[in-house]
Design an enzyme around this catalytic site. Structure first.
Site, PDB file in Angstrom:
ATOM      1  N   LYS A 112      48.420 -65.597 -74.621  1.00 23.97           N
ATOM      2  CA  LYS A 112      49.290 -64.304 -75.336  1.00 23.97           C
ATOM      3  C   LYS A 112      49.954 -63.409 -74.623  1.00 23.97           C
ATOM      4  O   LYS A 112      50.795 -62.611 -74.624  1.00 23.97           O
ATOM      5  CB  LYS A 112      48.485 -64.489 -76.555  1.00 23.97           C
ATOM      6  N   SER A 140      47.548 -65.831 -87.662  1.00 21.13           N
ATOM      7  CA  SER A 140      46.763 -64.734 -85.689  1.00 21.13           C
ATOM      8  C   SER A 140      48.767 -64.102 -85.681  1.00 21.13           C
ATOM      9  O   SER A 140      48.471 -62.944 -85.902  1.00 21.13           O
ATOM     10  CB  SER A 140      47.429 -65.257 -84.677  1.00 21.13           C
TER      11      SER A 140
END
Length: 638
Positions: free
Chosen positions: A544, A501
């Site tokens: 996030k 990611s």
């Protein structure tokens, strides 16, 4: 693409407006695929037509089975009471007979009367017994004992009931699987120093209690007990249940009751991993268990109307035994359920998680003297949970605020970017930024991953670095080798780095270093890339975004901070209200991108074509530069 506040908020208020007038509590809402498979399995007889139920986390299996048996019954179910009777021909081999459900006690009373009656006067009783208990095994036994008396029966016991159905239970659940619980046992007794067994020591397990109906077994419990799986397969293949010899090998006593014929439908309950392992490792599994009932953990509103979900919540409220939900509480419950599912248009079917939420909310409502659960009570529970679970996240953020971990949230730096990561520690999961840096130097085009060299890189992260290396080579080194090499690293990272990611952030960082273009430190970025620079979805996008927002909020929002995420993750956005409000006020920004070039333009505030042209020019200059090392020039006086 700049994501607006409206796009961040699911249409929860509109959902709550669809509040129905009546509810029909149900645990099977959204389980059409699974119930269809079970209906097919229960419409088939035979030894090779059993099923496997994939049960996701939070599913209350007992509730599901209870509701299923009301909707679907096994078409070939035929239950009996089972009784073991003394065998005049062998004291150690008692006979088993089957009787119509609920008739076992009455039969033994009538049989006792038969033995008390003189043999010459039994004909009428025998005829009545055959008429009242019309099974072949009963008739065979009556033929054997028609002229026998109590004195002709071995031992001191005439019979024992091992299975008697007081009510017709369609599904029997065995979730605590041991050999005794599943298959039963024959115990031993010591009489005047002699070890033996007898009728009253025969104890049936779940298999015999469910005989003639449906037996649900916890697959993980079954497989954790050595030998039970193989024994179950043998019974299903042969349709016969043979009792094991009682006692251990050194004290075993010969006692062999007549085998019981088995006619049963078995449903194994477990996770998909167990199902996959059984299919892969056991060649008999596919033959014995051809039906897969895959229960879902989510309720997709793109496929189903919302109204049935109210019925599911009514079932959750009933099982949780809580105060009723006020209409203004539904939007928060929907948001919680949507957050659990990770999609804006899907609601969680995690019954246990929802029960816990409602019970906490009900306790707060009761403490305030309310007769129902208000939205403010649910909100208070969510805030308390965030506070309870936030200790590790607070410690991590404090280390950044105090400068122990360096993370810049303003200014511009060449070859430095804030990647977004998820940390799991001590049972807590939260998002936080991680500083990624890249440097370039004269070389042969290699990209050195310092984390990999220091053995702190997982396989997936290593794959991500290789993919971004392939992208750079594909764009800038098609016709000739690159003269620049680069190094890249997660700064102040002391544990293994894994996942892909961060590959978008790493690629943008490298391109920044190659083009000598500064990156806006107020923007953090997450996403995976392929070899063509397309940005791909990642996990935990909400955590996030919120992790970086919390840091920026603690330092003071400037209006220039925000995050860049893959456009493929837009359907998963389900953020805290304070984040949405900050986006709405223009104090925090969320951008969605489909290609690395879009992300690079946002980070550098420069045109991508000009940046790539600058990189190509720099590479071309190096390609045609005299490559004699400086120290050699000095030695030769050049």
């Amino acid at each position: 693409m700049h994501v607006t506040a409206d796009a961040l908020q699911p249409a929860i208020d509109n959902w709550a407006e669809q509040y129905p007038d009546t509810f029909s509590p149900s645990a099977l809402v959204g389980q059409n695929r699974a119930t269809s498979a079970l209906h097919q399995a229960l419409s088939i007889a035979g030894r090779y037509a059993h099923g496997f139920l994939v049960t996701p986390a939070g599913l209350r299996t007992y509730d599901v089975l209870q509701e299923l048996q009301q909707l679907h019954t096994w078409d070939f179910a035929e239950k009996y009471d089972w009784v073991y009777l003394a065998n005049p021909g062998s004291a150690s081999e008692p006979r088993c007979i089957n009787l119509p459900c609920g008739k076992a006690s009455a039969f033994l009373t009538d049989l006792w009367t038969l033995f008390e009656t003189p043999v010459a006067n039994r004909q009428e009783l025998l005829t009545a017994l055959r008429d009242n208990y019309p099974t072949e095994r009963v008739h065979d036994y009556l033929a054997t004992v028609a002229e026998k008396n109590f004195e002709d029966l071995p031992g001191s016991e005439m019979a024992t009931i091992i299975v008697q159905h007081e009510e017709n239970q369609a599904v029997t659940l065995c979730d605590r699987v041991t050999e005794t619980n599943l298959f039963g046992s024959i115990r031993l007794q010591s009489v005047e120093g002699t070890i033996s067994s007898d009728l009253h020591l025969i104890e049936a397990g779940a298999l015999l209690k469910a005989n003639g109906g449906v037996l649900a077994i916890d697959a993980e419990e079954l497989l954790s007990q050595p030998g039970l799986w193989r024994k179950l397969k043998y019974i299903l293949r042969t349709s016969q249940f043979h009792w094991p010899q009682p006692g251990e090998a050194n004290i075993a006593a010969f006692y062999r009751p007549e085998p019981v014929p088995v006619h049963i439908k078995v449903l194994l309950l477990g996770e998909r991993d167990i199902y996959g392992q059984l299919r892969e490792l056991d060649r008999d599994f596919d033959n014995l268990f051809p039906y897969l009932a895959d229960f879902s953990g989510h309720y997709p509103l793109s496929q189903f109307p919302l109204a049935p979900y109210f019925d599911y919540l009514a079932y959750v409220q009933r099982e949780a035994a809580v105060l009723p939900l006020n209409r203004n509480a539904y939007p928060l419950v929907f948001k919680f359920a949507s957050r659990l599912s990770d999609y804006q248009t899907e609601l969680s079917l995690d019954t246990i998680a929802l029960m816990q939420l409602l019970r906490e909310s009900s306790a707060i409502a009761a403490a305030h003297g309310c007769n129902d659960i208000q939205g403010e009570h649910v909100q208070q529970v969510l805030q308390q949970r965030k506070y309870r679970d936030g200790y590790i996240a607070d410690l991590s953020r404090r280390s950044i605020l105090e400068g122990q971990v360096y993370i810049a949230t303003d200014g511009q730096v060449v070859g430095q970017v804030n990647g977004l990561t998820v940390v799991t520690a001590g049972g807590s999961e939260f998002g936080e930024p991680s500083r990624i840096t890249a440097t370039v130097h004269y070389g042969d085009g290699d990209i050195i991953d310092i984390d990999r060299k220091s053995e702190l890189s997982g396989n997936i992260h290593t794959k991500g670095v290789m993919i971004l290396s392939a992208y750079i080579a594909n764009v800038f080194a098609r016709s000739e080798a690159m003269s620049l090499s680069a190094t890249i690293v997660f700064e102040q990272s002391y544990h293994e780095v894994d996942g892909d990611s961060a590959s978008l952030a790493e690629l943008c960082c490298l391109l920044s270093a190659l083009a000598e273009a500064p990156i806006e430190q107020g923007l953090a970025i997450t996403g995976a890339v392929d070899q063509f620079g397309r940005v791909q979805a990642i996990g935990a996008v909400n955590e996030k975004i919120e992790g970086y927002f919390s840091l920026c909020q603690a330092r003071g929002l400037t209006g220039h901070q925000g995050v860049i995420i893959p456009a493929a993750n837009l359907s998963q956005l389900n953020l805290e209200p304070e984040v949405i409000e900050a986006v709405k006020a223009g104090q925090y920004h969320i951008y969605a991108v489909n290609h690395v070039t879009e992300a690079l333009e946002l980070l550098t505030q420069s045109d991508q074509k000009k940046l790539y042209a600058r990189i190509e020019q720099r590479l071309d200059e190096l390609q045609h530069t005299d490559r004699v090392p400086n120290w050699w020039r000095r030695l030769l006086g050049r």
